[in-house]
Write a protein that holds these residues in place. Structure first.
Motif, PDB file in Angstrom:
ATOM      1  N   ALA A 138       0.830  -1.204   0.000  1.00 57.06           N
ATOM      2  CA  ALA A 138       0.000   0.000   0.000  1.00 57.06           C
ATOM      3  C   ALA A 138       0.865   1.255   0.000  1.00 57.06           C
ATOM      4  CB  ALA A 138      -0.921   0.001   1.215  1.00 57.06           C
ATOM      5  N   SER A 139       1.921   1.241   0.787  1.00 57.26           N
ATOM      6  CA  SER A 139       2.756   2.423   0.965  1.00 57.26           C
ATOM      7  C   SER A 139       3.391   2.885  -0.343  1.00 57.26           C
ATOM      8  CB  SER A 139       3.841   2.116   1.997  1.00 57.26           C
ATOM      9  OG  SER A 139       4.493   3.280   2.414  1.00 57.26           O
ATOM     10  N   LEU A 140       3.915   1.954  -1.122  1.00 58.43           N
ATOM     11  CA  LEU A 140       4.631   2.320  -2.339  1.00 58.43           C
ATOM     12  C   LEU A 140       3.726   2.458  -3.552  1.00 58.43           C
ATOM     13  CD1 LEU A 140       7.879   0.213  -1.955  1.00 58.43           C
ATOM     14  CD2 LEU A 140       7.363   2.518  -1.139  1.00 58.43           C
ATOM     15  N   ARG A 141       2.445   2.191  -3.371  1.00 61.94           N
ATOM     16  CA  ARG A 141       1.487   2.341  -4.469  1.00 61.94           C
ATOM     17  C   ARG A 141       0.459   3.432  -4.147  1.00 61.94           C
ATOM     18  NH1 ARG A 141       1.272  -2.323  -7.895  1.00 61.94           N
ATOM     19  NH2 ARG A 141       2.720  -3.953  -7.257  1.00 61.94           N
ATOM     20  N   ARG A 142       0.857   4.362  -3.310  1.00 60.87           N
ATOM     21  CA  ARG A 142      -0.124   5.349  -2.864  1.00 60.87           C
ATOM     22  C   ARG A 142      -0.453   6.397  -3.926  1.00 60.87           C
ATOM     23  NH1 ARG A 142       4.535   6.097   0.423  1.00 60.87           N
ATOM     24  NH2 ARG A 142       5.433   8.183   0.506  1.00 60.87           N
ATOM     25  N   PHE A 143       0.448   6.629  -4.876  1.00 65.23           N
ATOM     26  CA  PHE A 143       0.169   7.547  -5.980  1.00 65.23           C
ATOM     27  C   PHE A 143      -0.104   6.740  -7.254  1.00 65.23           C
ATOM     28  CE2 PHE A 143       3.162   9.847  -3.181  1.00 65.23           C
ATOM     29  CZ  PHE A 143       2.378  10.957  -2.876  1.00 65.23           C
ATOM     30  N   ALA A 144      -0.435   7.436  -8.322  1.00 65.23           N
ATOM     31  CA  ALA A 144      -0.457   6.785  -9.632  1.00 65.23           C
ATOM     32  C   ALA A 144       0.942   6.220  -9.857  1.00 65.23           C
ATOM     33  CB  ALA A 144      -0.811   7.795 -10.718  1.00 65.23           C
ATOM     34  N   HIS A 145       1.051   4.941 -10.188  1.00 62.00           N
ATOM     35  CA  HIS A 145       2.350   4.280 -10.217  1.00 62.00           C
ATOM     36  C   HIS A 145       2.476   3.323 -11.394  1.00 62.00           C
ATOM     37  CE1 HIS A 145      -0.444   1.660  -8.050  1.00 62.00           C
ATOM     38  NE2 HIS A 145       0.279   0.646  -8.480  1.00 62.00           N
ATOM     39  N   TYR A 146       3.704   3.187 -11.890  1.00 60.80           N
ATOM     40  CA  TYR A 146       3.949   2.213 -12.953  1.00 60.80           C
ATOM     41  C   TYR A 146       3.977   0.819 -12.345  1.00 60.80           C
ATOM     42  CZ  TYR A 146       6.307  -0.698 -16.355  1.00 60.80           C
ATOM     43  OH  TYR A 146       6.626  -1.734 -17.213  1.00 60.80           O
ATOM     44  N   ASP A 147       3.226  -0.085 -12.981  1.00 59.99           N
ATOM     45  CA  ASP A 147       3.152  -1.472 -12.519  1.00 59.99           C
ATOM     46  C   ASP A 147       3.837  -2.357 -13.563  1.00 59.99           C
ATOM     47  OD1 ASP A 147       1.602  -3.418 -10.527  1.00 59.99           O
ATOM     48  OD2 ASP A 147       1.457  -4.250 -12.559  1.00 59.99           O
ATOM     49  N   TYR A 148       4.924  -2.974 -13.164  1.00 59.54           N
ATOM     50  CA  TYR A 148       5.739  -3.788 -14.070  1.00 59.54           C
ATOM     51  C   TYR A 148       4.984  -4.992 -14.613  1.00 59.54           C
ATOM     52  CZ  TYR A 148       9.648  -6.936 -15.329  1.00 59.54           C
ATOM     53  OH  TYR A 148      10.503  -7.808 -15.962  1.00 59.54           O
ATOM     54  N   TRP A 149       4.122  -5.566 -13.801  1.00 58.73           N
ATOM     55  CA  TRP A 149       3.446  -6.797 -14.184  1.00 58.73           C
ATOM     56  C   TRP A 149       2.320  -6.530 -15.188  1.00 58.73           C
ATOM     57  CZ3 TRP A 149       4.827  -4.992  -9.512  1.00 58.73           C
ATOM     58  CH2 TRP A 149       5.928  -5.619  -8.918  1.00 58.73           C
ATOM     59  N   ASP A 150       1.658  -5.397 -15.055  1.00 57.45           N
ATOM     60  CA  ASP A 150       0.650  -4.982 -16.041  1.00 57.45           C
ATOM     61  C   ASP A 150       1.269  -4.161 -17.174  1.00 57.45           C
ATOM     62  OD1 ASP A 150      -1.390  -6.208 -14.724  1.00 57.45           O
ATOM     63  OD2 ASP A 150      -2.289  -4.393 -13.902  1.00 57.45           O
ATOM     64  N   ASP A 151       2.502  -3.697 -16.962  1.00 56.06           N
ATOM     65  CA  ASP A 151       3.201  -2.816 -17.895  1.00 56.06           C
ATOM     66  C   ASP A 151       2.352  -1.594 -18.242  1.00 56.06           C
ATOM     67  OD1 ASP A 151       5.280  -1.916 -19.475  1.00 56.06           O
ATOM     68  OD2 ASP A 151       4.589  -2.976 -21.269  1.00 56.06           O
ATOM     69  N   LYS A 152       1.836  -0.967 -17.195  1.00 57.06           N
ATOM     70  CA  LYS A 152       1.063   0.257 -17.383  1.00 57.06           C
ATOM     71  C   LYS A 152       1.027   1.033 -16.073  1.00 57.06           C
ATOM     72  CE  LYS A 152      -3.565  -1.440 -16.170  1.00 57.06           C
ATOM     73  NZ  LYS A 152      -4.954  -1.664 -16.647  1.00 57.06           N
ATOM     74  N   VAL A 153       0.541   2.249 -16.151  1.00 55.36           N
ATOM     75  CA  VAL A 153       0.379   3.073 -14.954  1.00 55.36           C
ATOM     76  C   VAL A 153      -0.968   2.743 -14.328  1.00 55.36           C
ATOM     77  CG1 VAL A 153       0.201   5.422 -14.036  1.00 55.36           C
ATOM     78  CG2 VAL A 153       1.840   4.902 -15.862  1.00 55.36           C
ATOM     79  N   ARG A 154      -0.944   2.359 -13.067  1.00 56.94           N
ATOM     80  CA  ARG A 154      -2.168   2.047 -12.337  1.00 56.94           C
ATOM     81  C   ARG A 154      -2.546   3.201 -11.411  1.00 56.94           C
ATOM     82  NH1 ARG A 154      -3.762  -3.608 -11.816  1.00 56.94           N
ATOM     83  NH2 ARG A 154      -4.820  -2.937  -9.912  1.00 56.94           N
TER      84      ARG A 154
END
Length: 697
Positions: A138-154
């Motif tokens: 939760a802590s490191l995904r608190r902003f709009a973030h790039y997700d390596y596994w989806d290869d997109k910004v979540r």
């Protein structure tokens, strides 16, 4: 003191009819201060709250989440010590076969994106109960973030989880404040000013200070980030947003951050104020059982406890500034330490722990030799923005002093029942080399190394090191020379085990070849190499996604193609038979055919029938012979794999401490690499816990 309740029977034994807070954890229940769920629950318990835990519930069924009934005030949710996606998948996106934080070390006890899955389930079952999410995921995904596994910004995980509050960082202070407000019947939607927390709100629900800042595109106390939609659409905008986030993560100087998601605003309040020595001492003095719950014995226990059971966290925070590390977003750059008395008291508890054999495995934190604040300025003014303490050059205000840490280590090893005190959580060698007093370096080699000292140069090519936020190769070479000189003086044969990263942003094929040449020259044969793993919350991941260095907005070369990444990794382990063809291909692509052959500097032999030119430019296709001074033919000796003779200890040196076998740098034992997000991996609402290599604690 008993374990906290995991069943209604446990609650009945305590005379409890209802919990105040229910904790849902993606990890098995381990009541040890290296596990965030244990600390958060014990802290709440010490404040008079009734807390119970459901560890690794079956997310496919609602019944498992109802095991302890509906809590009175709220549900706390964490994926565990490691981000669930990092826990489940390798850097190559292959499914991992095991899970050190689960019964028997088996995988499959938690879902992908555990925080979202657990929170949605709780919202479905206990609709009106406040939900607070935290921990590394939760802590490191608190902003709009790039997700390596989806290869997109979540989107922010707060949006997808539908939770009420996100607690980030080291969460003891935020969770106690939230808990007390809920006990006073303050509606969760009204809790908007707690430090170390994030929340979502419509424009009309925002505090006046934030509304005014939005209307004027920012203020002295509020920074407005590009929206999720803007960051997702444009990579340069994403990098600009990341830079603002990165520079505002200080408790003293950090501003409120606001990022629009659709028609709502994600608000991050400034980080929690650093804990004082006495506050941190209190946290570690709580009555932990210091092991896993007895219900796991039939499964063989929880493997992760073995890495931390006889280790001690002496401090938190790190000002090292490595680009691939997420500590800036979690523990922060300001060091928070325990008193020597507190550490000594924990050591005395270890002595009476079942299975203790006289060896304290580690005394440290994210970086072991960072025991005090970097400079006095940080106390009043916070950390510097756009300036690291050590990179690209050490700050003139940096306090370089190992004396207090050395004094602590001396006291620990003086305990009658302690045979040896090791340091396994990592030494920052550039800081060590700044110390003009060699007492710590000497005693480190003499008393605190078990035959091998793990260090993290990560690479040796300066243009790559610059992107990594690491010191240049020249400094590392000086450190290596000094390490072996000290060991020769104290008559010990000990070795350095370097951590290396392949395919980091900035590393092209030529850089990988240079690194391979360095390994050849120094006789280093790394058993394990960490392929760069893009995880949320790091500068390196921002570079990987955008192709820009957010610090200066310059373009960065990023190796993305699986084939190139495989070649870079193979070059670092060019001696392995299975890598032979990849190494040949890589050297050809890099136009370094001079490294294919039989000469002393060649990495691999040529393929059968392969034509190439020897170093003298003459055609060569078979192994050349050489004439000795006597005129007889002799063959070039193969490198021994050992370090240069100048650095070789005198013969008859002592064996490595605690029975470790003597080992050359070219024949190193396999040692697991650090988890780079999890480097640094917490597991409770808003707190960072140690991973198995003591990087979080």
């Amino acid at each position: 003191m008993a374990f906290l309740p995991v069943s209604f029977e446990d609650m009945n034994e305590r005379g409890w009819e209802q919990l105040d807070f229910l904790y849902i954890s993606g990890d098995a229940y381990v009541d040890h201060p290296s596990f965030g769920h244990a600390i958060i629950m014990r802290v709440l318990e010490s404040e008079g709250f009734k807390v119970g835990i459901i560890a690794q519930p079956d997310w496919k069924k609602s019944e498992d989440f109802k095991r302890l009934g509906r809590p009175k005030y709220g549900v706390l949710i964490s994926s565990g010590v490691i981000d669930s996606m990092v826990n489940h998948y390798t850097a190559g996106k292959k499914k991992r076969s095991g899970d050190l934080y689960s019964p028997g070390g088996k995988a499959g006890f938690r879902p992908d994106r555990a925080v979202i899955v657990y929170a949605n389930k709780i919202k479905e079952i206990f609709k009106d109960t406040p939900v607070i999410i935290g921990g590394i995921e939760a802590s490191l995904r608190r902003f709009a973030h790039y997700d390596y596994w989806d290869d997109k910004v979540r989107r922010s995980i707060l949006v997808d989880s539908k939770a009420d509050i996100l607690s980030y960082g080291m969460g003891e202070k935020p969770i106690v404040e939230i808990a007390k407000l809920l006990r006073k019947d303050v509606p969760v939607a009204s809790i908007k000013h707690t430090r170390g927390c994030c929340y979502l709100a419509s424009y009309d629900e925002l505090p006046a200070e934030i509304k005014n800042a939005l209307d004027s595109n920012g203020s002295k106390t509020v920074a407005v980030l590009p929206s999720f939609e803007e960051a997702a659409e444009d990579k340069k905008t994403y990098a600009e947003a990341f830079k603002i986030q990165y520079n505002e993560q200080d408790a003293v100087s950090g501003r409120i951050l606001v990022q629009m998601h659709g028609d709502r605003y994600l608000v991050q309040n400034p980080p929690s104020l650093p804990m004082s020595v006495s506050e941190l001492d209190r946290v570690y003095a709580l009555p932990y059982e210091r092991t896993y719950h007895p219900e796991y014995k039939k499964f063989g226990g929880i493997p992760a406890i073995s890495e931390v059971e006889f280790s001690i966290t002496s401090h938190r925070g790190c000002y090292g500034g490595c680009s691939f590390c997420a500590l800036n977003f979690h523990q922060g750059r300001v060091i928070q330490k325990r008193s020597q008395a507190s550490v000594m008291n924990e050591a005395k508890k270890l002595i009476w722990t079942e299975g203790f054999k006289g060896y304290i495995h580690d005394v440290g934190g994210p970086t072991a030799n960072f025991r005090s604040i970097a400079c006095e300025k940080q106390v009043k003014h916070g950390v510097c923005k756009d300036r690291q303490c050590l990179h690209p050059t050490p700050c003139k205000n940096l306090i370089v002093d190992h004396s207090e840490y050395l004094d602590l280590l001396r006291k620990l090893r003086a305990l009658p029942e302690v045979k040896k005190v090791f340091i396994r959580s990592g030494i920052r060698y550039d800081y060590l080399m700044l110390d003009k007093n060699d007492d710590f370096f000497t005693e480190l080699c003499e008393h605190h190394v078990s035959g091998q000292l793990k260090v993290a140069p990560e690479h040796v090519v300066d243009r790559v090191l610059e992107k990594m936020g690491k010191p240049d190769r020249q400094l590392y070479d000086r450190f290596v020379k000094k390490f072996y000189n000290i060991n020769r003086k104290i008559n010990k044969e000990q070795y350095l085990v370097p951590y290396l990263i392949s395919s980091h942003p900035g590393s092209d094929l030529n850089a990988a070849v240079e690194l391979a040449e360095y390994l050849k020259e120094h006789g280093i044969n790394p058993e394990q190499v960490q392929d760069f793993y893009p995880t949320p919350g790091t500068l390196s991941t921002c570079m990987f996604h955008t192709g820009y260095d957010p610090r200066n907005m310059k373009k960065v070369y990023v190796p993305r193609a699986p084939k190139e990444k495989a070649m870079q990794r193979a070059l670092l382990q060019y001696r392995r038979k299975e890598n032979y063809h990849l190494v040949i291909e890589a050297l050809k692509e890099a136009h370094r055919e001079d490294l294919i052959g039989f000469g002393p500097n060649c990495l691999v032999k040529p393929l059968k029938g392969m034509k190439f030119e020897a170093a003298d430019g003459k055609p060569a296709g078979k192994k050349p012979s050489y004439k000795s001074s006597s005129g007889k033919k002799s063959f070039e000796k193969k490198p021994s794999g050992r370090r240069p003779a100048a650095d070789t200890p005198k013969s008859g040196g002592n064996k490595a401490a605690s029975g470790s076998k003597k080992l050359s740098a070219g024949n190193e034992k396999s040692i697991k690499n650090r988890n780079r997000n999890t480097d640094r991996n917490p597991s409770s609402p808003g707190r960072k816990t140690a991973d198995k290599k003591r990087k979080g604690r």
